[in-house]
Design a protein around this motif. Structure first.
Motif, PDB file in Angstrom:
ATOM      1  N   ALA A 142       0.837  -1.205   0.000  1.00  0.00           N
ATOM      2  CA  ALA A 142       0.000   0.000   0.000  1.00  0.00           C
ATOM      3  C   ALA A 142       0.870   1.253   0.000  1.00  0.00           C
ATOM      4  O   ALA A 142       0.558   2.231  -0.697  1.00  0.00           O
ATOM      5  CB  ALA A 142      -0.943  -0.005   1.197  1.00  0.00           C
ATOM      6  N   CYS A 143       1.966   1.228   0.740  1.00  0.00           N
ATOM      7  CA  CYS A 143       2.896   2.367   0.738  1.00  0.00           C
ATOM      8  C   CYS A 143       3.488   2.565  -0.661  1.00  0.00           C
ATOM      9  O   CYS A 143       3.570   3.693  -1.148  1.00  0.00           O
ATOM     10  CB  CYS A 143       4.005   2.166   1.767  1.00  0.00           C
ATOM     11  SG  CYS A 143       3.485   2.354   3.488  1.00  0.00           S
ATOM     12  N   ALA A 144       3.879   1.471  -1.302  1.00  0.00           N
ATOM     13  CA  ALA A 144       4.429   1.553  -2.659  1.00  0.00           C
ATOM     14  C   ALA A 144       3.391   2.116  -3.628  1.00  0.00           C
ATOM     15  O   ALA A 144       3.707   2.935  -4.499  1.00  0.00           O
ATOM     16  CB  ALA A 144       4.900   0.171  -3.124  1.00  0.00           C
ATOM     17  N   LEU A 145       2.157   1.701  -3.457  1.00  0.00           N
ATOM     18  CA  LEU A 145       1.062   2.183  -4.296  1.00  0.00           C
ATOM     19  C   LEU A 145       0.860   3.685  -4.121  1.00  0.00           C
ATOM     20  O   LEU A 145       0.697   4.427  -5.089  1.00  0.00           O
ATOM     21  CB  LEU A 145      -0.212   1.420  -3.919  1.00  0.00           C
ATOM     22  CG  LEU A 145      -1.418   1.517  -4.811  1.00  0.00           C
ATOM     23  CD1 LEU A 145      -1.096   1.125  -6.247  1.00  0.00           C
ATOM     24  CD2 LEU A 145      -2.522   0.621  -4.258  1.00  0.00           C
ATOM     25  N   LEU A 146       0.910   4.149  -2.897  1.00  0.00           N
ATOM     26  CA  LEU A 146       0.725   5.578  -2.633  1.00  0.00           C
ATOM     27  C   LEU A 146       1.923   6.404  -3.089  1.00  0.00           C
ATOM     28  O   LEU A 146       1.766   7.551  -3.498  1.00  0.00           O
ATOM     29  CB  LEU A 146       0.387   5.798  -1.165  1.00  0.00           C
ATOM     30  CG  LEU A 146      -1.042   5.325  -0.879  1.00  0.00           C
ATOM     31  CD1 LEU A 146      -1.230   4.948   0.557  1.00  0.00           C
ATOM     32  CD2 LEU A 146      -2.036   6.374  -1.308  1.00  0.00           C
ATOM     33  N   LYS A 147       3.107   5.820  -3.048  1.00  0.00           N
ATOM     34  CA  LYS A 147       4.282   6.502  -3.598  1.00  0.00           C
ATOM     35  C   LYS A 147       4.116   6.690  -5.100  1.00  0.00           C
ATOM     36  O   LYS A 147       4.484   7.726  -5.644  1.00  0.00           O
ATOM     37  CB  LYS A 147       5.560   5.708  -3.287  1.00  0.00           C
ATOM     38  CG  LYS A 147       6.020   5.851  -1.865  1.00  0.00           C
ATOM     39  CD  LYS A 147       7.263   5.023  -1.620  1.00  0.00           C
ATOM     40  CE  LYS A 147       7.511   4.881  -0.138  1.00  0.00           C
ATOM     41  NZ  LYS A 147       8.493   3.851   0.174  1.00  0.00           N
ATOM     42  N   LYS A 148       3.563   5.665  -5.773  1.00  0.00           N
ATOM     43  CA  LYS A 148       3.278   5.772  -7.210  1.00  0.00           C
ATOM     44  C   LYS A 148       2.337   6.947  -7.484  1.00  0.00           C
ATOM     45  O   LYS A 148       2.421   7.582  -8.529  1.00  0.00           O
ATOM     46  CB  LYS A 148       2.592   4.492  -7.715  1.00  0.00           C
ATOM     47  CG  LYS A 148       3.475   3.424  -8.234  1.00  0.00           C
ATOM     48  CD  LYS A 148       2.609   2.288  -8.784  1.00  0.00           C
ATOM     49  CE  LYS A 148       3.311   1.524  -9.848  1.00  0.00           C
ATOM     50  NZ  LYS A 148       2.483   0.433 -10.390  1.00  0.00           N
TER      51      LYS A 148
END
Length: 182
Positions: A142-148
């Motif tokens: 989820a963190c990676a998704l929000l960084k995207k």
């Protein structure tokens, strides 16, 4: 915060969590938060403590981002208390319209998480919420998704953290605030 001190609220929450040995598989001790949801005072205690934490540490948060599916239980209540919006991170294929996704590994295979393309604007300050942090795979995804999405992740909150699985290490440099630790 209404109805009790921080310590009384934490005690109520702790007493509401049930342990089920060998679920879903042998050797796993499952921590069940369903009794929290059944008891309005326990649920209020969770949201009170999360609200107090966010108001002290993250006054400038724009959105609460809930993880599929139990983050959906606590996230909207917290967002409503704070007067801010709530956004869903779901399993692949569950959201309509254009989405952004990220693949990640689970203990037992692979999965994908996704968010609607327009759910978070670049630079928005977001706080992620879920019921439990174990190995950190889902929260890290989820963190990676929000960084995207170019969001500014201010932190993560969970009801339960299983400390011996070191999930918080997987999502560094983001911080995790947990109410109950095992």
């Amino acid at each position: 915060m209404a109805d009790g001190t921080r310590e009384e609220k934490l005690k109520r929450i702790n007493e509401s969590i049930r342990a089920f040995p060998d679920f879903p598989t042998k050797g796993i001790l499952f921590r069940d938060i369903c009794p929290i949801l059944k008891d309005p005072k326990s649920l209020t205690a969770v949201i009170d403590l999360f609200e107090d934490y966010v108001r002290q540490k993250h006054q400038d948060v724009d959105l609460i981002v809930g993880l599929d599916a139990r983050g959906f239980l606590f996230g909207p209540l917290l967002a409503q208390r704070l007067g801010i919006g709530f956004v869903l991170v779901r399993k692949k294929g569950k959201l309509p319209g254009p989405t952004v996704s990220v693949a990640y590994d689970l203990e037992y295979g692979k999965a994908e998480a996704e968010i609607q393309e327009d759910a978070v604007a670049p630079g928005q300050k977001v706080l992620l919420i879920d019921d439990l942090l174990a190995t950190g795979g889902t929260l890290n995804a989820a963190c990676a998704l929000l960084k995207k999405q170019q969001a500014d992740i201010v932190g993560c909150v969970v009801v339960v953290e299983l400390k011996d699985l070191n999930g918080a290490d997987k999502i560094k440099p983001h911080t995790v605030f947990s109410l109950v630790q095992y």
